[in-house]
Design a protein around this motif. Structure first.
Motif, short mmCIF file in Angstrom:
data_model
loop_
_atom_site.label_atom_id
_atom_site.label_comp_id
_atom_site.label_asym_id
_atom_site.label_seq_id
_atom_site.Cartn_x
_atom_site.Cartn_y
_atom_site.Cartn_z
N THR A 8 -0.09 0.42 -5.33
CA THR A 8 -0.69 1.25 -4.29
C THR A 8 -2.04 0.65 -3.95
OG1 THR A 8 0.41 3.23 -5.14
CG2 THR A 8 -1.44 3.57 -3.64
N ASN A 9 -2.18 0.24 -2.71
CA ASN A 9 -3.40 -0.40 -2.23
C ASN A 9 -4.44 0.69 -1.95
OD1 ASN A 9 -5.40 -1.62 -0.76
ND2 ASN A 9 -4.07 -2.34 0.87
N LYS A 10 -5.45 0.78 -2.80
CA LYS A 10 -6.50 1.79 -2.66
C LYS A 10 -7.77 1.24 -2.01
CE LYS A 10 -4.48 5.15 -5.02
NZ LYS A 10 -4.22 6.46 -4.53
N SER A 11 -7.68 0.05 -1.41
CA SER A 11 -8.87 -0.58 -0.84
C SER A 11 -9.30 0.03 0.49
CB SER A 11 -8.63 -2.08 -0.64
OG SER A 11 -7.72 -2.29 0.41
N GLY A 12 -8.41 0.78 1.13
CA GLY A 12 -8.75 1.37 2.42
C GLY A 12 -8.43 0.49 3.61
N ALA A 13 -7.95 -0.73 3.35
CA ALA A 13 -7.57 -1.65 4.43
C ALA A 13 -6.28 -2.36 4.04
CB ALA A 13 -8.68 -2.68 4.65
N ASP A 14 -5.50 -2.73 5.04
CA ASP A 14 -4.28 -3.48 4.76
C ASP A 14 -4.65 -4.83 4.16
OD1 ASP A 14 -2.93 -1.39 5.91
OD2 ASP A 14 -2.44 -2.44 7.76
#
Length: 129
Positions: A8-14
Motif C-alpha cells: 500500500t503506497n502511503k506516500s500520497g503520490a503515485d
C-alpha cells in the motif's frame, strides 16, 4: 521465481518504478529506480542492474493509497531445472532453488531517487517442508 507482496503506497503520490534497460522517454526526465539485495553475510548491499536481466518489477505503477499485488520476478539459472525423473519433491526442489538464489539475502531494497523513497521487501527463509 516470483516473490509476491501486497503493497500500500502511503506516500500520497503515485509511484512509477522504472527499472528497465531502455526507460520510457515519454516520461519527464528522472533518475532510474535502483534495486539492491541486502546481504546477510557479509552485511552489505549488492546492486542489481537492469542489464543483468535478473530482476523484474511487476507492476510498474504503485497508485497512491491503494493496496496492490506486487511481484518481484527473479530469473533462475537453467542449472536449477530438475531432471525429467527426479525423486526430489516439488517443495524440496523449490527450497533448494530458493536457498541457492536467495539464501544469503535478507531483503530486496528498491530505491527511487527522484522521490527519495526506499522500499524494503523482506525475503523469507523460503518454502517450508
Amino acid at each position: 521465481m516470483v516473490l509476491a507482496y501486497t503493497v500500500t503506497n502511503k506516500s500520497g503520490a503515485d509511484i512509477t518504478l522504472d527499472f528497465t534497460e531502455e526507460p520510457d522517454f515519454s516520461l519527464k526526465p528522472h533518475q532510474e529506480t535502483r534495486v539492491f539485495f541486502k546481504l546477510k553475510d557479509p552485511p552489505s548491499y549488492q546492486q542489481v542492474t537492469p542489464k543483468a536481466r535478473r530482476v523484474y518489477l511487476v507492476p510498474k505503477l504503485l497508485p497512491a493509497d491503494l493496496p496492490v499485488a506486487f511481484h518481484i520476478v527473479l530469473s533462475v539459472s537453467a542449472d536449477n531445472k530438475p531432471p525429467w525423473f527426479s525423486s526430489e519433491s516439488t517443495i524440496e526442489r523449490l527450497s533448494r532453488v530458493f536457498q541457492k538464489e536467495l539464501g544469503n539475502t535478507e531483503s530486496i531494497v528498491i530505491f527511487i531517487p527522484d522521490q527519495r523513497l526506499k522500499i524494503t521487501f523482506p525475503v523469507s527463509s523460503g518454502p517450508k517442508k
